[in-house]
Write a protein that holds these residues in place. Structure first.
Motif, PDB file in Angstrom:
ATOM      1  N   LEU A  80      89.997 106.266-140.460  1.00 47.24           N
ATOM      2  CA  LEU A  80      89.515 105.933-139.119  1.00 47.24           C
ATOM      3  C   LEU A  80      90.627 105.289-138.292  1.00 47.24           C
ATOM      4  N   ASN A  81      91.286 104.297-138.852  1.00 50.28           N
ATOM      5  CA  ASN A  81      92.359 103.618-138.115  1.00 50.28           C
ATOM      6  C   ASN A  81      93.536 104.537-137.840  1.00 50.28           C
ATOM      7  N   SER A  82      93.849 105.384-138.775  1.00 53.16           N
ATOM      8  CA  SER A  82      94.918 106.355-138.580  1.00 53.16           C
ATOM      9  C   SER A  82      94.563 107.321-137.458  1.00 53.16           C
ATOM     10  N   ASP A  83      93.312 107.792-137.439  1.00 54.55           N
ATOM     11  CA  ASP A  83      92.862 108.687-136.371  1.00 54.55           C
ATOM     12  C   ASP A  83      92.918 107.997-135.008  1.00 54.55           C
ATOM     13  N   ILE A  84      92.530 106.741-134.969  1.00 52.17           N
ATOM     14  CA  ILE A  84      92.586 105.982-133.714  1.00 52.17           C
ATOM     15  C   ILE A  84      94.028 105.893-133.232  1.00 52.17           C
ATOM     16  N   LEU A  85      94.937 105.541-134.125  1.00 51.66           N
ATOM     17  CA  LEU A  85      96.349 105.432-133.739  1.00 51.66           C
ATOM     18  C   LEU A  85      96.901 106.772-133.247  1.00 51.66           C
ATOM     19  N   ALA A  86      96.454 107.851-133.859  1.00 52.11           N
ATOM     20  CA  ALA A  86      96.962 109.179-133.493  1.00 52.11           C
ATOM     21  C   ALA A  86      96.354 109.702-132.193  1.00 52.11           C
ATOM     22  N   SER A  87      95.126 109.319-131.881  1.00 51.15           N
ATOM     23  CA  SER A  87      94.446 109.937-130.742  1.00 51.15           C
ATOM     24  C   SER A  87      94.439 109.096-129.463  1.00 51.15           C
ATOM     25  N   VAL A  88      94.571 107.816-129.565  1.00 49.26           N
ATOM     26  CA  VAL A  88      94.513 106.969-128.373  1.00 49.26           C
ATOM     27  C   VAL A  88      95.910 106.843-127.788  1.00 49.26           C
ATOM     28  N   GLU A  89      96.039 107.231-126.514  1.00 49.89           N
ATOM     29  CA  GLU A  89      97.358 107.227-125.873  1.00 49.89           C
ATOM     30  C   GLU A  89      97.744 105.852-125.328  1.00 49.89           C
ATOM     31  N   ASN A  90      96.837 105.196-124.676  1.00 50.63           N
ATOM     32  CA  ASN A  90      97.161 103.925-124.021  1.00 50.63           C
ATOM     33  C   ASN A  90      96.633 102.743-124.832  1.00 50.63           C
ATOM     34  N   ILE A  91      97.108 102.619-126.027  1.00 54.29           N
ATOM     35  CA  ILE A  91      96.658 101.524-126.878  1.00 54.29           C
ATOM     36  C   ILE A  91      97.589 100.328-126.682  1.00 54.29           C
ATOM     37  N   THR A  92      97.006  99.165-126.565  1.00 57.62           N
ATOM     38  CA  THR A  92      97.822  97.963-126.339  1.00 57.62           C
ATOM     39  C   THR A  92      98.574  97.593-127.610  1.00 57.62           C
ATOM     40  N   GLU A  93      99.620  96.862-127.436  1.00 57.71           N
ATOM     41  CA  GLU A  93     100.418  96.399-128.573  1.00 57.71           C
ATOM     42  C   GLU A  93      99.564  95.535-129.502  1.00 57.71           C
ATOM     43  N   GLU A  94      98.705  94.728-128.907  1.00 52.29           N
ATOM     44  CA  GLU A  94      97.814  93.864-129.699  1.00 52.29           C
ATOM     45  C   GLU A  94      96.874  94.704-130.569  1.00 52.29           C
TER      46      GLU A  94
END
Length: 182
Positions: free
Chosen positions: A59-73
């Motif tokens: 799940l976390n890997s998919d989030i990192l791969a699919s979300v473009e504007n993710i904050t550094e936090e």
């Protein structure tokens, strides 16, 4: 008549041997059934814990791969969670391998005379950082309690007991006591 007594004695010994063999087979069957249940329960727990961690990793890997504007936090939070679950999976796999080694008799123990108080001090020191608000104290009846053991394995066993107390005892202090009883 002597021949009949001999035949009767031989038959009785044969009957007793068959009975003994039957009892031994029953014992082996019960032991194997118990071992099978233990392995089934272990594999159920093991697979459940692995699946949970792998699901979170996926799940976390998919989030990192699919979300473009993710904050550094948010990236850091996901990274920490992924790292935590990778650590959990690693511990599970290492524990399973250790258990397999122990069950197959290929475990090597380095037996030597060691001071039990020193081993307890080491275990308390290693586990204290994860204790949170729980105070861990060590009480040794003497400064030196010498015992022949595998220092690494005994320290790990003591750490596991303390960790289980932290996780399940719902307490504010844990007292580790080492005393010579013999």
């Amino acid at each position: 008549e002597a021949y009949n007594d001999y035949e009767f004695g031989t038959s009785l010994r044969l009957w007793n041997s068959i009975n003994d063999l039957g009892e031994k087979m029953e014992y082996c069957t019960q032991t194997l059934t118990s071992e099978k249940e233990y392995i089934r329960d272990f594999l159920y727990d093991f697979s459940h814990q692995i699946k949970t961690s792998v699901s979170v990793l996926r799940l976390n890997s998919d989030i990192l791969a699919s979300v473009e504007n993710i904050t550094e936090e948010n990236k850091n939070e996901l990274y920490e969670e992924i790292t935590s679950h990778i650590d959990d999976v690693e511990k599970l796999v290492l524990s399973a391998l250790k258990l397999a080694k122990m069950n197959t008799g290929v475990m090597n123990y380095n037996m030597a005379e060691h001071n039990i108080c020193d081993i307890c001090k080491r275990a308390v020191k290693k586990i204290s950082p994860i204790a949170g608000n729980i105070k861990i104290s060590l009480n040794c009846s003497k400064n030196e309690i010498i015992y022949s053991c595998d220092k690494m394995w005994l320290c790990e066993a003591i750490e596991n007991i303390i960790k289980n107390s932290i996780d399940h005892a719902e307490c504010t202090t844990i007292d580790v006591t080492a005393e010579e009883t013999v």
